[in-house]
Write a protein that holds these residues in place. Structure first.
Motif, PDB file in Angstrom:
ATOM      1  N   UNK A  88       6.526  13.122   1.079  1.00  0.00           N
ATOM      2  CA  UNK A  88       7.378  11.946   1.192  1.00  0.00           C
ATOM      3  C   UNK A  88       6.495  10.702   1.192  1.00  0.00           C
ATOM      4  N   UNK A  89       7.013   9.631   0.590  1.00  0.00           N
ATOM      5  CA  UNK A  89       6.194   8.439   0.482  1.00  0.00           C
ATOM      6  C   UNK A  89       6.888   7.179   0.963  1.00  0.00           C
ATOM      7  N   UNK A  90       6.090   6.149   1.198  1.00  0.00           N
ATOM      8  CA  UNK A  90       6.600   4.832   1.572  1.00  0.00           C
ATOM      9  C   UNK A  90       5.541   3.810   1.195  1.00  0.00           C
ATOM     10  N   UNK A  91       5.845   2.510   1.398  1.00  0.00           N
ATOM     11  CA  UNK A  91       4.876   1.449   1.136  1.00  0.00           C
ATOM     12  C   UNK A  91       4.876   0.461   2.301  1.00  0.00           C
ATOM     13  N   UNK A  92       3.782  -0.283   2.427  1.00  0.00           N
ATOM     14  CA  UNK A  92       3.703  -1.279   3.490  1.00  0.00           C
ATOM     15  C   UNK A  92       4.512  -2.514   3.108  1.00  0.00           C
ATOM     16  N   UNK A  93       5.051  -3.192   4.125  1.00  0.00           N
ATOM     17  CA  UNK A  93       5.835  -4.401   3.882  1.00  0.00           C
ATOM     18  C   UNK A  93       4.924  -5.629   3.791  1.00  0.00           C
TER      19      UNK A  93
ATOM     20  N   UNK B 186       0.859  -1.184   0.000  1.00  0.00           N
ATOM     21  CA  UNK B 186       0.000   0.000   0.000  1.00  0.00           C
ATOM     22  C   UNK B 186       0.900   1.240   0.000  1.00  0.00           C
ATOM     23  N   UNK B 187       0.589   2.222  -0.832  1.00  0.00           N
ATOM     24  CA  UNK B 187       1.382   3.442  -0.898  1.00  0.00           C
ATOM     25  C   UNK B 187       0.854   4.455   0.110  1.00  0.00           C
ATOM     26  N   UNK B 188       1.761   5.009   0.905  1.00  0.00           N
ATOM     27  CA  UNK B 188       1.418   6.043   1.878  1.00  0.00           C
ATOM     28  C   UNK B 188       2.234   7.288   1.570  1.00  0.00           C
ATOM     29  N   UNK B 189       1.558   8.424   1.456  1.00  0.00           N
ATOM     30  CA  UNK B 189       2.222   9.686   1.147  1.00  0.00           C
ATOM     31  C   UNK B 189       1.891  10.711   2.224  1.00  0.00           C
TER      32      UNK B 189
ATOM     33  N   UNK C   7      -4.623  14.969  -5.589  1.00  0.00           N
ATOM     34  CA  UNK C   7      -4.485  15.112  -4.136  1.00  0.00           C
ATOM     35  C   UNK C   7      -3.131  15.724  -3.780  1.00  0.00           C
ATOM     36  N   UNK C   8      -2.083  15.267  -4.452  1.00  0.00           N
ATOM     37  CA  UNK C   8      -0.743  15.785  -4.188  1.00  0.00           C
ATOM     38  C   UNK C   8      -0.626  17.263  -4.551  1.00  0.00           C
TER      39      UNK C   8
ATOM     40  N   UNK D 146      -1.798  11.983   6.025  1.00  0.00           N
ATOM     41  CA  UNK D 146      -1.266  10.841   5.285  1.00  0.00           C
ATOM     42  C   UNK D 146      -2.313  10.360   4.293  1.00  0.00           C
ATOM     43  N   UNK D 147      -1.856  10.060   3.075  1.00  0.00           N
ATOM     44  CA  UNK D 147      -2.747   9.616   2.008  1.00  0.00           C
ATOM     45  C   UNK D 147      -2.434   8.168   1.674  1.00  0.00           C
TER      46      UNK D 147
END
Length: 256
Positions: free
Chosen positions: A52-57, A43-46, A207-208, A72-73
């Motif tokens: 800044x963004x990250x993803x779930x493991x 899942x992408x989290x921004x 959204x960004x 957080x999006x």
């Protein structure tokens, strides 16, 4: 004396708390399917404030830098996007569970074309179709294309928008200048770029940048990108096109 000491301690605690809220720290959480509480991987989290963004493991867990009141999006294919506000409790206790709701997806018609590549650059290059509306290039057999816009016309359009404030492009860039300044931040984050490369719905992009889909279409049309490009390009290509047009606008606007 005790009163002043108590007042000083209270003031010190207030300043410390305020500084803590202003400083970004790593917060943790996990993302689940709201229907069955199963973990959702990738899942992408921004963070819409810091871009800044990250993803779930593989366990559905994530870590991201954030401050109190940051938004957080969460975005995941087949699920309704979600915005979540970072609270003091989230930072204090951590490991908040975020649940996404699945949505129905309508299948769209997919046209599969034959692979006509010969393997010889000289031959394949001659087969590249060029659209009259803009400089869009595509080699048969490759699903993605590239469109650079009509450089001379795009620049002329931007010059005209600066000289003529009634022009819609000028109005959009002037009105949305604060939001569009996030373009550079968005382009620098690899996780966000990877996300946009696989999306075509413009939801994450709007959204960004905090602009409407109508504004995006208007910017690209005014910058001489074809309707075909606007319709078929992924969100990353749209981002790069808007960024190029906006950078030209800023340079010309600065030198006018």
């Amino acid at each position: 004396m005790k009163y002043y000491l108590l007042l000083l301690l209270t003031f010190g605690f207030y300043v410390t708390t305020l500084c803590a809220q202003e400083k970004a720290i790593s917060i943790k959480g996990s993302v689940l399917n709201a229907a069955d509480d199963k973990i959702l991987e990738s899942v992408h989290i921004i963070n819409l404030n810091s871009i800044k963004g990250t993803i779930t493991n593989t366990k559905g867990e994530f870590t991201i830098d954030a401050k109190v009141n940051d938004t957080l999006y969460f975005s995941y294919l087949g699920f309704q996007p979600l915005k979540a506000r970072v609270t003091n409790d989230w930072i204090k206790y951590g490991n908040v569970k975020v649940k996404l709701t699945e949505v129905g997806l309508a299948l769209q018609e997919v046209v599969v074309s034959a692979h006509n590549l010969t393997g010889f650059v000289e031959v394949d290059f001659k087969n590249i179709p060029i659209y009259n509306n803009a400089n869009r290039y595509q080699i048969p057999g490759i699903s993605s294309g590239y469109e650079g816009g009509s450089k001379r016309s795009a620049t002329a359009r931007i010059v005209n928008s600066i000289l003529n404030p009634v022009n819609s492009l000028y109005n959009i860039f002037s009105r949305k200048g604060k939001q569009l300044r996030n373009l550079r931040k968005v382009k620098k984050d690899d996780e966000i770029r990877n996300l946009l490369q696989n999306k075509f719905d413009r939801e994450t992009l709007t959204t960004l940048l905090q602009v409407d889909k109508v504004d995006i279409d208007e910017i690209l049309l005014q910058c001489k990108y074809s309707k075909q490009f606007i319709k078929t390009a992924n969100d990353l290509q749209i981002l790069d096109a808007i960024s190029e047009c906006y950078e030209e606008y800023k340079v010309l606007n600065r030198n006018k």
